[in-house]
Design a protein around this motif. Structure first.
Motif, PDB file in Angstrom:
ATOM      1  N   ARG A  25       0.805  -1.226   0.000  1.00  0.00           N
ATOM      2  CA  ARG A  25       0.000   0.000   0.000  1.00  0.00           C
ATOM      3  C   ARG A  25       0.835   1.271   0.000  1.00  0.00           C
ATOM      4  O   ARG A  25       0.413   2.293  -0.534  1.00  0.00           O
ATOM      5  CB  ARG A  25      -0.970  -0.009   1.171  1.00  0.00           C
ATOM      6  CG  ARG A  25      -2.162   0.896   0.927  1.00  0.00           C
ATOM      7  CD  ARG A  25      -3.197   0.800   2.015  1.00  0.00           C
ATOM      8  NE  ARG A  25      -3.779  -0.529   2.094  1.00  0.00           N
ATOM      9  CZ  ARG A  25      -4.506  -0.968   3.105  1.00  0.00           C
ATOM     10  NH1 ARG A  25      -4.770  -0.185   4.127  1.00  0.00           N
ATOM     11  NH2 ARG A  25      -4.989  -2.196   3.101  1.00  0.00           N
ATOM     12  N   ASP A  26       2.051   1.243   0.570  1.00  0.00           N
ATOM     13  CA  ASP A  26       2.923   2.416   0.519  1.00  0.00           C
ATOM     14  C   ASP A  26       3.188   2.844  -0.923  1.00  0.00           C
ATOM     15  O   ASP A  26       3.467   4.008  -1.189  1.00  0.00           O
ATOM     16  CB  ASP A  26       4.262   2.145   1.209  1.00  0.00           C
ATOM     17  CG  ASP A  26       4.150   2.184   2.726  1.00  0.00           C
ATOM     18  OD1 ASP A  26       3.327   2.964   3.245  1.00  0.00           O
ATOM     19  OD2 ASP A  26       4.896   1.430   3.383  1.00  0.00           O
ATOM     20  N   GLY A  27       3.099   1.901  -1.846  1.00  0.00           N
ATOM     21  CA  GLY A  27       3.313   2.208  -3.261  1.00  0.00           C
ATOM     22  C   GLY A  27       2.292   3.171  -3.832  1.00  0.00           C
ATOM     23  O   GLY A  27       2.529   3.778  -4.879  1.00  0.00           O
ATOM     24  N   LEU A  28       1.163   3.356  -3.151  1.00  0.00           N
ATOM     25  CA  LEU A  28       0.166   4.319  -3.617  1.00  0.00           C
ATOM     26  C   LEU A  28       0.688   5.748  -3.531  1.00  0.00           C
ATOM     27  O   LEU A  28       0.168   6.634  -4.205  1.00  0.00           O
ATOM     28  CB  LEU A  28      -1.136   4.183  -2.826  1.00  0.00           C
ATOM     29  CG  LEU A  28      -1.905   2.885  -3.019  1.00  0.00           C
ATOM     30  CD1 LEU A  28      -3.116   2.837  -2.090  1.00  0.00           C
ATOM     31  CD2 LEU A  28      -2.343   2.725  -4.474  1.00  0.00           C
ATOM     32  N   ALA A  29       1.717   5.981  -2.735  1.00  0.00           N
ATOM     33  CA  ALA A  29       2.274   7.336  -2.588  1.00  0.00           C
ATOM     34  C   ALA A  29       2.688   7.914  -3.943  1.00  0.00           C
ATOM     35  O   ALA A  29       2.594   9.125  -4.152  1.00  0.00           O
ATOM     36  CB  ALA A  29       3.456   7.334  -1.629  1.00  0.00           C
ATOM     37  N   SER A  30       3.108   7.062  -4.862  1.00  0.00           N
ATOM     38  CA  SER A  30       3.539   7.555  -6.174  1.00  0.00           C
ATOM     39  C   SER A  30       2.388   8.127  -6.994  1.00  0.00           C
ATOM     40  O   SER A  30       2.616   8.802  -8.002  1.00  0.00           O
ATOM     41  CB  SER A  30       4.230   6.443  -6.963  1.00  0.00           C
ATOM     42  OG  SER A  30       3.292   5.416  -7.279  1.00  0.00           O
ATOM     43  N   LEU A  31       1.148   7.874  -6.573  1.00  0.00           N
ATOM     44  CA  LEU A  31      -0.018   8.394  -7.290  1.00  0.00           C
ATOM     45  C   LEU A  31      -0.375   9.815  -6.868  1.00  0.00           C
ATOM     46  O   LEU A  31      -1.261  10.427  -7.468  1.00  0.00           O
ATOM     47  CB  LEU A  31      -1.232   7.483  -7.059  1.00  0.00           C
ATOM     48  CG  LEU A  31      -1.103   6.045  -7.529  1.00  0.00           C
ATOM     49  CD1 LEU A  31      -2.344   5.258  -7.127  1.00  0.00           C
ATOM     50  CD2 LEU A  31      -0.887   5.995  -9.027  1.00  0.00           C
TER      51      LEU A  31
END
Length: 128
Positions: A25-31
């Motif tokens: 879920r931390d990967g959503l930061a790139s959005l």
């Protein structure tokens, strides 16, 4: 405008697949960017770190989304407006799904042709 329906579909697939995997879920930061805004059940947050902090709250650790519908339209500035409805289960309580609606305003990333970020996002559970 490029195919806004394809953009919306690819975005929604990526967003909910990533959200449903807590470790990823931390990967959503790139959005998100500093100007991104999320309204979550009436609370407003701005910026990637504040938004991801909300999405990673412990009570949301185990969430599974089931998408019922997705609608999209072109938005000003070559953006894409996306509305998603569906249900979600928290802590694998599939016998007690909660209905939700979520709207995203995707804006083009300056200097990155074909790239989009979440400029606005509104999430609401639907009770009734």
């Amino acid at each position: 405008m490029s195919d806004f329906n394809s953009i919306a579909s690819a975005f929604a697939g990526h967003y909910y697949t990533t959200f449903d995997n807590y470790e990823a879920r931390d990967g959503l930061a790139s959005l998100y960017r500093p100007e991104s805004m999320l309204t979550w059940e009436g609370s407003q947050l701005q910026g990637a770190s504040s938004i991801v902090e909300q999405l990673k709250k412990p009570e949301l650790k185990v969430v599974k989304h089931q998408i019922a519908s997705q609608d999209s339209q072109p938005a000003p500035g070559n953006g894409v407006l996306v509305t998603v409805t569906g249900s979600l289960a928290i802590d694998n309580a599939f016998d007690k799904p909660m209905l939700f609606t979520e709207t995203f305003n995707l804006a083009p990333i300056p200097g990155q042709p074909g790239g989009f970020f979440v400029y606005n996002q509104i999430f609401r559970l639907v009770f009734g």
